[in-house]
Design an enzyme around this catalytic site. Structure first.
Site, PDB file in Angstrom:
ATOM      1  N   ILE A  14      19.947  24.591  68.924  1.00  0.00           N
ATOM      2  CA  ILE A  14      20.190  24.658  67.487  1.00  0.00           C
ATOM      3  C   ILE A  14      20.238  23.246  66.907  1.00  0.00           C
ATOM      4  O   ILE A  14      20.323  22.264  67.652  1.00  0.00           O
ATOM      5  CB  ILE A  14      21.497  25.422  67.173  1.00  0.00           C
ATOM      6  CG1 ILE A  14      22.702  24.713  67.798  1.00  0.00           C
ATOM      7  CG2 ILE A  14      21.415  26.862  67.657  1.00  0.00           C
ATOM      8  CD1 ILE A  14      24.036  25.246  67.340  1.00  0.00           C
ATOM      9  N   CYS A  15      20.186  23.151  65.577  1.00  0.00           N
ATOM     10  CA  CYS A  15      20.291  21.858  64.900  1.00  0.00           C
ATOM     11  C   CYS A  15      21.700  21.319  65.097  1.00  0.00           C
ATOM     12  O   CYS A  15      22.639  22.103  65.118  1.00  0.00           O
ATOM     13  CB  CYS A  15      19.993  22.008  63.407  1.00  0.00           C
ATOM     14  SG  CYS A  15      18.286  22.461  63.066  1.00  0.00           S
ATOM     15  N   PRO A  16      21.875  20.036  65.245  1.00  0.00           N
ATOM     16  CA  PRO A  16      20.904  18.957  65.153  1.00  0.00           C
ATOM     17  C   PRO A  16      20.190  18.648  66.461  1.00  0.00           C
ATOM     18  O   PRO A  16      19.376  17.750  66.524  1.00  0.00           O
ATOM     19  CB  PRO A  16      21.756  17.763  64.716  1.00  0.00           C
ATOM     20  CG  PRO A  16      23.052  17.977  65.438  1.00  0.00           C
ATOM     21  CD  PRO A  16      23.248  19.486  65.398  1.00  0.00           C
TER      22      PRO A  16
END
Length: 77
Positions: A14-16
């Site tokens: 997932i981000c980041p």
């Protein structure tokens, strides 16, 4: 000098972390090399290409595969 094409599978990330891992992989490549990054996290499809362009690299295309998988094709500056 030969262009290299690398594939980075970030499914499950997932981000980041999607951008951080993409950036780290790009740092290991030479100018003109191609990197294909595979995502299954929808927000990464807008965030990563925007951040990669801000770093000066080119987005060659984005392919949507089945089962919510995307492939982002990048050319290192």
């Amino acid at each position: 000098m030969t262009e290299v094409s690398i594939e980075l599978d970030l499914r499950g990330e997932i981000c980041p972390f999607t951008f951080v891992k993409t950036k780290l992989q790009l740092e290991e490549l030479e100018s003109g090399d191609h990197l294909t990054v595979i995502f299954d996290y929808a927000p990464a499809i807008s965030n990563v290409p925007k951040s990669v362009k801000n770093e000066g690299h080119s987005i060659l295309g984005i392919d949507k595969e089945e089962n919510n998988i995307w492939k982002v094709h990048i050319k290192k500056a």
